[in-house]
Scaffold this active site. Sequence first.
Site, PDB file in Angstrom:
ATOM      1  N   TYR A   1       0.797  -1.226   0.000  1.00 57.51           N
ATOM      2  CA  TYR A   1       0.000   0.000   0.000  1.00 57.51           C
ATOM      3  C   TYR A   1       0.832   1.280   0.000  1.00 57.51           C
ATOM      4  O   TYR A   1       0.389   2.303  -0.528  1.00 57.51           O
ATOM      5  CB  TYR A   1      -0.923   0.023   1.223  1.00 57.51           C
TER       6      TYR A   1
ATOM      7  N   ASN B   1      -6.994   3.782  -3.152  1.00 56.54           N
ATOM      8  CA  ASN B   1      -7.663   2.734  -2.385  1.00 56.54           C
ATOM      9  C   ASN B   1      -8.811   3.344  -1.581  1.00 56.54           C
ATOM     10  O   ASN B   1      -8.585   4.167  -0.688  1.00 56.54           O
ATOM     11  CB  ASN B   1      -6.683   2.054  -1.434  1.00 56.54           C
ATOM     12  N   GLU B   2     -10.028   2.971  -1.939  1.00 51.53           N
ATOM     13  CA  GLU B   2     -11.217   3.387  -1.192  1.00 51.53           C
ATOM     14  C   GLU B   2     -11.305   4.911  -1.012  1.00 51.53           C
ATOM     15  O   GLU B   2     -11.747   5.399   0.024  1.00 51.53           O
ATOM     16  CB  GLU B   2     -11.270   2.688   0.168  1.00 51.53           C
TER      17      GLU B   2
ATOM     18  N   ASP C   1     -15.828  -1.633  -0.099  1.00 54.10           N
ATOM     19  CA  ASP C   1     -16.887  -2.635  -0.060  1.00 54.10           C
ATOM     20  C   ASP C   1     -18.217  -1.970   0.284  1.00 54.10           C
ATOM     21  O   ASP C   1     -18.759  -2.127   1.383  1.00 54.10           O
ATOM     22  CB  ASP C   1     -16.531  -3.701   0.985  1.00 54.10           C
TER      23      ASP C   1
ATOM     24  N   ARG D   1     -19.716   1.161  -5.394  1.00 49.21           N
ATOM     25  CA  ARG D   1     -18.742   0.274  -6.022  1.00 49.21           C
ATOM     26  C   ARG D   1     -19.005   0.053  -7.506  1.00 49.21           C
ATOM     27  O   ARG D   1     -18.096   0.169  -8.337  1.00 49.21           O
ATOM     28  CB  ARG D   1     -18.739  -1.063  -5.272  1.00 49.21           C
TER      29      ARG D   1
ATOM     30  N   GLU E   1      -8.875  -6.866  -2.001  1.00 51.46           N
ATOM     31  CA  GLU E   1      -8.859  -7.314  -0.606  1.00 51.46           C
ATOM     32  C   GLU E   1     -10.012  -8.298  -0.444  1.00 51.46           C
ATOM     33  O   GLU E   1     -11.098  -8.070  -0.969  1.00 51.46           O
ATOM     34  CB  GLU E   1      -9.072  -6.156   0.384  1.00 51.46           C
TER      35      GLU E   1
ATOM     36  N   TYR F   1      -6.515 -10.299   2.625  1.00 56.07           N
ATOM     37  CA  TYR F   1      -6.150  -9.282   3.602  1.00 56.07           C
ATOM     38  C   TYR F   1      -6.006  -9.963   4.961  1.00 56.07           C
ATOM     39  O   TYR F   1      -6.947 -10.560   5.446  1.00 56.07           O
ATOM     40  CB  TYR F   1      -7.239  -8.211   3.663  1.00 56.07           C
TER      41      TYR F   1
END
Length: 463
Positions: A77, A149-150, A192, A197, A255, A287
């Site tokens: 990451y 990421n997210e 998630d 998404r 993940e 993950y």
Amino acid sequence: MTIGVVNVLADIHPIEIRGKHFYDTVTNEPFFIRGIDYQPGGSSDVAEDRDPLSDVSVCSRDIPLFQDLGINAVRVYSLNPDLNHDKCMTMLASAGIYLILDVNSPLTNQHLNRYEPWTTYNPTYLEHVFKLMGQFMTYNNTFGFIAGNEIVNDKRSAERSPPYIRQLVSDMKGFIAAHSPRTIPVGYSAADDLKYRVSLSKYLECEDKDAHDSSVDFYGVNSYQWCGDQDFQSSGYDKLVEAYKDYSKPVFFSEFGCNEVTPRKFGEIPTLYSDKMYHTFSGGLVYEFTQEINNYGLVSVNEETDDVYLLEDFEALKEQYKQTPHPRAADLKLVQDQVKSRIMSNSPSCANKYTNLDITAKVVPKLATEFIRRGVKCNKGKYVDLEKSDLVSNSKYFDAKGNQLSKVPKMSVVNDINSVKLKEPEKKASNSATGIKASKSNIIIGCIMVFGVVLDMFSIVFV
């Protein structure tokens, strides 16, 4: 402007995208990710003097366990582009393991602020991104880059961030086109959350006639919905396949591994690599490797002694990977033509709006243009000779019951193994070839070295 030339030797085959799947460029076999998310110490354990792939002792400790698990990829990451990663990347390549690398870090000026992205999308941030890419483009086992990421994970971020994500993807792909010896995929890793998404995947997939090559090359899904003893239907995996069956780019779990029921059994592994899913999903990343406060670890590391304790999850995942075959080209061929024709007939073009997203924000134009034209000054990654001591860990290993392992895990060199010679530490140089040579072919690549690039070349006012 000068070009620094690096001879990169690597017998680990680059991976490329063909349609909805990843492929080995030499064997022409499909490549399905069976990997782990790897950030020992957590995302905060990145500093001026260390990160997960700069410490050879950490790599020699963990890579043998990667091989024992049977994985082929790790996602990291956060890394510091000012540190040297040559030895760890050489070790990963020699072990047959690819790197999926996020370009952001939690440090100042090294990530996009999801709520106020206009305050962080600036020359300092872009220089960090391009320095990291410039270093890792030279390794054959760099699988791809993740732009974020997210970043979109709630209503407020969904209203402000999407255009900045897409612009960053465009900047990164432009930099690769200008300075990389091969095309390296750029993608995104989604939270998630069903509210955003799927719609975000469509927005990042579409072709914008006014912004050429600004769509992602792959889409990562962070999914924790298979918990305990579930199946394809009860977990909702069937709905995931339905949501992405017509997606024109590769999709994989960036993940996965719900921990609501412990120890985890990873019963989703056989399904993920079965014909129920492999036509749509290209594998995934569990993950995570080291145990942190969120309790997702496969191993626990004693911070004082550096000893490693294999948790029950480690053994469960290892057994699932061992029993689950890797899909082959013949497995995909049956429906490949049907999928291809369906996608080709529905090539996505950008819409005016997407559910739960605001895509109207205006990003400062051409902020990356000079970096893409001239390059950045960066450490040029290369594969290097390894000493025998580099492959030896001083850590002790224990099983889930606390018993020390009688057989210490050791790294196996699987690439170009017949030509491997290891340097004896601290010996006088000889005329014979020494060191691990992870390839037969030379890739000549250089980072463009820029002199006198200053950050005040732009006068920007953020409103």
